[in-house]
Scaffold this motif. Structure first.
Motif, PDB file in Angstrom:
ATOM      1  N   PRO A  45      -1.402  -7.475  -0.248  1.00  0.00           N
ATOM      2  CA  PRO A  45      -2.755  -7.150  -0.707  1.00  0.00           C
ATOM      3  C   PRO A  45      -3.438  -6.248   0.324  1.00  0.00           C
ATOM      4  O   PRO A  45      -3.179  -6.355   1.533  1.00  0.00           O
ATOM      5  N   THR A  46      -4.307  -5.391  -0.135  1.00  0.00           N
ATOM      6  CA  THR A  46      -5.001  -4.436   0.730  1.00  0.00           C
ATOM      7  C   THR A  46      -5.689  -5.120   1.905  1.00  0.00           C
ATOM      8  O   THR A  46      -5.674  -4.620   3.033  1.00  0.00           O
ATOM      9  N   SER A  47      -6.255  -6.281   1.676  1.00  0.00           N
ATOM     10  CA  SER A  47      -7.011  -6.988   2.710  1.00  0.00           C
ATOM     11  C   SER A  47      -6.148  -7.436   3.888  1.00  0.00           C
ATOM     12  O   SER A  47      -6.674  -7.807   4.938  1.00  0.00           O
ATOM     13  N   ILE A  49      -3.586  -5.504   5.379  1.00  0.00           N
ATOM     14  CA  ILE A  49      -3.019  -4.391   6.155  1.00  0.00           C
ATOM     15  C   ILE A  49      -3.384  -4.512   7.638  1.00  0.00           C
ATOM     16  O   ILE A  49      -2.515  -4.441   8.514  1.00  0.00           O
ATOM     17  N   SER A  67       1.568   2.565   8.617  1.00  0.00           N
ATOM     18  CA  SER A  67       0.757   2.111   7.488  1.00  0.00           C
ATOM     19  C   SER A  67       0.683   3.219   6.444  1.00  0.00           C
ATOM     20  O   SER A  67       0.141   4.286   6.711  1.00  0.00           O
ATOM     21  N   HIS A  69      -1.145   3.729   3.830  1.00  0.00           N
ATOM     22  CA  HIS A  69      -2.371   3.289   3.169  1.00  0.00           C
ATOM     23  C   HIS A  69      -3.467   4.298   3.501  1.00  0.00           C
ATOM     24  O   HIS A  69      -3.491   4.857   4.586  1.00  0.00           O
ATOM     25  N   ARG A  73      -2.134   9.163   3.274  1.00  0.00           N
ATOM     26  CA  ARG A  73      -0.798   8.569   3.327  1.00  0.00           C
ATOM     27  C   ARG A  73       0.299   9.526   2.850  1.00  0.00           C
ATOM     28  O   ARG A  73       1.437   9.423   3.308  1.00  0.00           O
ATOM     29  N   THR A  88       2.475  -1.217   3.037  1.00  0.00           N
ATOM     30  CA  THR A  88       1.763  -0.646   1.902  1.00  0.00           C
ATOM     31  C   THR A  88       1.168  -1.789   1.092  1.00  0.00           C
ATOM     32  O   THR A  88       1.333  -2.953   1.426  1.00  0.00           O
ATOM     33  N   THR A  89       0.471  -1.425   0.033  1.00  0.00           N
ATOM     34  CA  THR A  89      -0.241  -2.430  -0.755  1.00  0.00           C
ATOM     35  C   THR A  89       0.239  -2.446  -2.203  1.00  0.00           C
ATOM     36  O   THR A  89       0.787  -1.465  -2.695  1.00  0.00           O
ATOM     37  N   TYR A  90      -0.001  -3.563  -2.851  1.00  0.00           N
ATOM     38  CA  TYR A  90       0.387  -3.688  -4.258  1.00  0.00           C
ATOM     39  C   TYR A  90      -0.236  -2.592  -5.130  1.00  0.00           C
ATOM     40  O   TYR A  90       0.470  -1.987  -5.945  1.00  0.00           O
ATOM     41  N   LEU A  92      -0.913   0.391  -4.428  1.00  0.00           N
ATOM     42  CA  LEU A  92      -0.330   1.711  -4.152  1.00  0.00           C
ATOM     43  C   LEU A  92       1.122   1.841  -4.599  1.00  0.00           C
ATOM     44  O   LEU A  92       1.645   2.953  -4.682  1.00  0.00           O
TER      45      LEU A  92
END
Length: 187
Positions: A45-47, A49, A67, A69, A73, A88-90, A92
């Protein structure tokens, strides 16, 4: 054990018990042993990173972390092979699908893996197409609502291990959840 026998697996501990540190320590040890032969992709999740970046810097400074993100990026994709760990995040994953599908990672690791509990989402489908030597899922709650969520995570980790969704639902999920079959649950 999972690494040695090429099994995918779920590290399912409560929040705060060290799933991040354990994962980073494992990757660090692999690097020290000369076994980390390509970058590992960690999806979260973004939170989370900043947490992963801070934990890696503090506990595993030997790992080079990138990263993937933020707005810039796209410029970083050409540098991927210079790093050990990619974050990375879900959200993205679907946007960066083409850049990520073109590579083979050492590990693809999902943090908060319950994000792919619905196997029909574009995100879950996309993640299953990524190539890697190994796969790992981290989650405090691998099952939130029903056993089908566990099947979805395993369909990412080890495709076919729990057979098809239809088989799993008929043979395990329905007997366990609706018929309270302790025999199937034990099996």
């Amino acid at each position: 054990f999972l690494y040695e026998f090429k099994f995918g697996g779920i590290l399912a501990d409560d929040m705060g018990l060290g799933k991040t540190i354990q994962t980073l320590a494992h990757l660090s040890k692999l690097k020290e042993d000369g076994k980390l032969t390509s970058p590992s992709l960690i999806v979260m999740p973004t939170s989370l990173i900043a947490n992963w970046k801070n934990e890696a810097k503090k506990f595993t400074p030997n790992l080079k972390v990138l990263s993937l993100h933020g707005a810039n990026r796209a410029e970083e994709f050409s540098k991927i092979d210079e790093y050990d760990v990619l974050l990375t995040t879900y959200p993205l994953i679907v946007r960066d699908e083409e850049n990520l599908k073109a590579r083979k990672f050492f590990y693809v690791i999902l943090d908060e893996a319950q994000k792919i509990k619905n196997h029909k989402t574009k995100m879950a489908i996309t993640l299953k197409t990524f190539k890697s030597e190994h796969r790992l899922a981290l989650s405090g709650t691998p099952i939130e609502n029903h056993l089908g969520e566990l099947w979805s995570i395993f369909s990412f980790l080890m495709p076919g291990f729990l057979n098809t969704m239809s088989f799993f639902k008929n043979f395990y999920q329905t007997p366990i959840e609706k018929e309270r079959s302790f025999e199937r649950q034990a099996l």
